[in-house]
Design an enzyme around this catalytic site. Structure first.
Site, mmCIF file in Angstrom:
data_model
loop_
_atom_site.group_PDB
_atom_site.id
_atom_site.type_symbol
_atom_site.label_atom_id
_atom_site.label_comp_id
_atom_site.label_asym_id
_atom_site.label_seq_id
_atom_site.Cartn_x
_atom_site.Cartn_y
_atom_site.Cartn_z
ATOM 1 N N TYR A 65 0.850 -1.192 0.000
ATOM 2 C CA TYR A 65 0.000 0.000 0.000
ATOM 3 C C TYR A 65 0.880 1.235 0.000
ATOM 4 O O TYR A 65 1.793 1.336 0.803
ATOM 5 C CB TYR A 65 -0.911 0.020 1.231
ATOM 6 N N GLU A 81 -0.436 4.778 -0.598
ATOM 7 C CA GLU A 81 -1.236 5.995 -0.807
ATOM 8 C C GLU A 81 -0.370 7.228 -0.587
ATOM 9 O O GLU A 81 0.411 7.287 0.366
ATOM 10 C CB GLU A 81 -2.410 6.020 0.171
ATOM 11 N N ASP A 134 -5.752 13.912 -25.239
ATOM 12 C CA ASP A 134 -5.832 12.524 -24.789
ATOM 13 C C ASP A 134 -5.179 11.680 -25.886
ATOM 14 O O ASP A 134 -5.797 11.377 -26.896
ATOM 15 C CB ASP A 134 -7.304 12.154 -24.585
ATOM 16 N N THR A 176 -3.303 6.396 -21.997
ATOM 17 C CA THR A 176 -3.238 5.024 -21.481
ATOM 18 C C THR A 176 -1.853 4.497 -21.837
ATOM 19 O O THR A 176 -1.169 5.049 -22.699
ATOM 20 C CB THR A 176 -4.281 4.104 -22.144
ATOM 21 N N LYS A 217 -1.998 0.656 -25.032
ATOM 22 C CA LYS A 217 -2.396 0.588 -26.448
ATOM 23 C C LYS A 217 -1.119 0.563 -27.294
ATOM 24 O O LYS A 217 -0.336 -0.358 -27.163
ATOM 25 C CB LYS A 217 -3.363 1.724 -26.755
ATOM 26 N N ARG A 265 -2.056 -2.245 -18.359
ATOM 27 C CA ARG A 265 -3.274 -1.434 -18.337
ATOM 28 C C ARG A 265 -3.108 -0.392 -17.249
ATOM 29 O O ARG A 265 -3.198 -0.692 -16.061
ATOM 30 C CB ARG A 265 -4.507 -2.289 -18.045
HETATM 31 C C1 PLP Z 1 -8.879 3.818 -24.436
HETATM 32 C C2 PLP Z 1 -9.183 5.257 -24.260
HETATM 33 C C3 PLP Z 1 -9.526 5.784 -23.010
HETATM 34 C C4 PLP Z 1 -9.868 4.946 -21.810
HETATM 35 O O1 PLP Z 1 -8.964 4.082 -21.347
HETATM 36 P P1 PLP Z 1 -9.384 2.861 -20.381
HETATM 37 O O2 PLP Z 1 -8.070 2.391 -19.899
HETATM 38 O O3 PLP Z 1 -10.129 1.896 -21.222
HETATM 39 O O4 PLP Z 1 -10.228 3.445 -19.282
HETATM 40 C C5 PLP Z 1 -9.675 7.165 -22.906
HETATM 41 N N1 PLP Z 1 -9.510 7.960 -23.981
HETATM 42 C C6 PLP Z 1 -9.201 7.481 -25.197
HETATM 43 C C7 PLP Z 1 -9.036 8.419 -26.334
HETATM 44 C C8 PLP Z 1 -9.038 6.117 -25.372
HETATM 45 O O5 PLP Z 1 -8.767 5.652 -26.594
#
Ligand code: PLP
Length: 391
Positions: free
Chosen positions: A46, A48, A196, A222, A225, A231
């Site tokens: 933990y 935090e 994003d 993220t 990807k 993740r």
């Molecule tokens: C995949 C994605 C997210 C969310 O990610 P998660 O890990 O699935 O919550 C947010 N914004 C964009 C543009 C994404 O492609």
């Protein structure tokens, strides 16, 4: 594993992953090192708070893990630590976006986001997402003719709506985004610019997609990807008198989260280092090469590619073709039976609903990790064409 029931399922999934052609653009296959970090004892701790300021004892080593991850995050994207801050604690992309809004947008304030049907993400203020209930979405769409962003229209909208924040960077938009134009729009509207880059982080790291950092105030991503990690997610914030960095740290904890997943953070550190290597640059380049060839081969066979092609790792195919073809759902099902995994997707101005839309989304990050090249793309296009025509 002693738990044979779970082990059997893991083995079965491993086999499934190896036996299909995976064209889901948001998925990838991580290295053994990333898996090793994820499955490590770091899971047990933990922590935090932040390095040097934790709510629990025993975090001397954990602090080093998190510091290393933050340092690598800045280094990978060539950011000066005096100018940019990284928070590596968001549990995934959606909580990262939620944290940014809760830090920087007053409740009831406006989030200008691309509609889901045009390629935006739920967390860009969509009505059915909490981000559209706590805040108000100022929706925008792609131009119906070009199927790309119309920056002049966006500027007018942002000024007229006096939006608090503008979100750029998408889930299903195949083209380069002009970040500089977004900066001009944000300045004209007095809004914060958030990018994003969840989908294209690995492409930006590999130098094959324009970097948003010279223009954005905040960048979220993220890590699972194109970046090919666990993740998880990272929030980057520009350090200046507006204190976005401090506000975002507070929004994560105590605002939204408890203990960070330090095993995932270690895995992110691993993938960030992998992404600094020359072989990752080659990988990123090949992803886009493959996507362009796949789009071209499908086009040659008569399929309409949204916006006419791609600059990135993904493409959208109009399978409905004004009723002459298949719905996205039927196409997805038929392809899955043939061993090709894709996802149904809305297309700009979709004549059908989001649950059974008019297209499919294809991406090349996972198959490129497996080593596929140009010649494989022609074969995949041929197979897709054959399956969809047989239906
Ligand atoms: C995949 C994605 C997210 C969310 O990610 P998660 O890990 O699935 O919550 C947010 N914004 C964009 C543009 C994404 O492609």
């Amino acid at each position: 594993m002693r738990d044979k029931e779970v082990e059997k399922l893991i083995k079965a999934e491993e086999k499934r992953q190896k036996s299909v052609i995976n064209l889901i653009p948001s998925e990838n296959y991580v290295s053994d090192d990333v898996l090793r970090a994820l499955g490590s004892v770091l899971n047990n701790k933990y922590s935090e708070g932040y390095p040097g300021a934790r709510y629990y004892g025993g975090n001397i080593i954990i602090d080093k893990v998190e510091e290393l991850c933050k340092k690598r995050a800045l280094k990978l994207f060539k950011l000066n630590p005096a100018e940019w801050h990284a928070n590596v604690q968001p549990l995934s992309g959606s909580p990262a976006n939620l944290a940014v809004y809760s830090a920087l947008v007053p409740i009831g304030g406006k989030i200008m986001g691309l509609l889901l049907s045009s390629g935006g993400h739920l967390t860009h203020g969509q009505k059915m997402s909490m981000t559209g209930k706590i805040w108000q979405q100022v929706p925008y769409e792609v131009d119906p003719k070009t199927e790309t962003l119309d920056y002049e229209a966006l500027k007018k909208l942002a000024i007229a709506e006096k939006t608090n924040i503008i979100v750029a960077g998408y889930t299903a938009y195949p083209r380069f985004v002009d970040w500089k134009k977004f900066r001009e729009i944000a300045d004209a509207a007095g809004a914060i610019l958030m990018v994003d880059m969840s989908h294209m982080a690995g492409l930006v790291a590999g130098g094959v997609y324009p970097s948003p950092f010279p223009y954005a105030d905040v960048v979220t991503t993220t890590t699972h990807k194109t970046l090919r990690g666990p993740r998880s997610a990272i929030i980057f914030a520009k350090k200046d008198e507006r204190s976005f960095d401090k506000k975002i740290d507070k929004a994560i904890i105590p605002g939204l989260q408890g203990g960070p997943h330090e095993n995932a953070i270690a895995g992110v550190a691993v993938c960030l280092k992998e992404a600094m290597s020359p072989s990752f640059k080659k990988y990123a380049k090949q992803i886009i090469k493959n996507a362009k060839i796949l789009a071209g081969e499908l086009k040659k066979r008569g399929w309409r590619i949204i916006s006419g092609g791609t600059d990135s790792h993904l493409l959208l195919v109009d399978t409905w073709m004004n009723g002459k073809g298949l719905s996205g759902k039927d196409a997805e099902r038929a392809l899955e039976k043939g061993g090709i995994i894709v996802n149904k997707n809305t297309i700009p101005g979709d004549p059908r609903g989001p649950l059974d839309p008019s297209g499919i989304r294809l991406g090349t990050p996972a198959i490129t990790t497996q080593g596929m090249k140009e010649k494989d793309m022609a074969k995949i296009a041929e197979k897709i064409d054959r399956i969809l025509h047989k239906k």
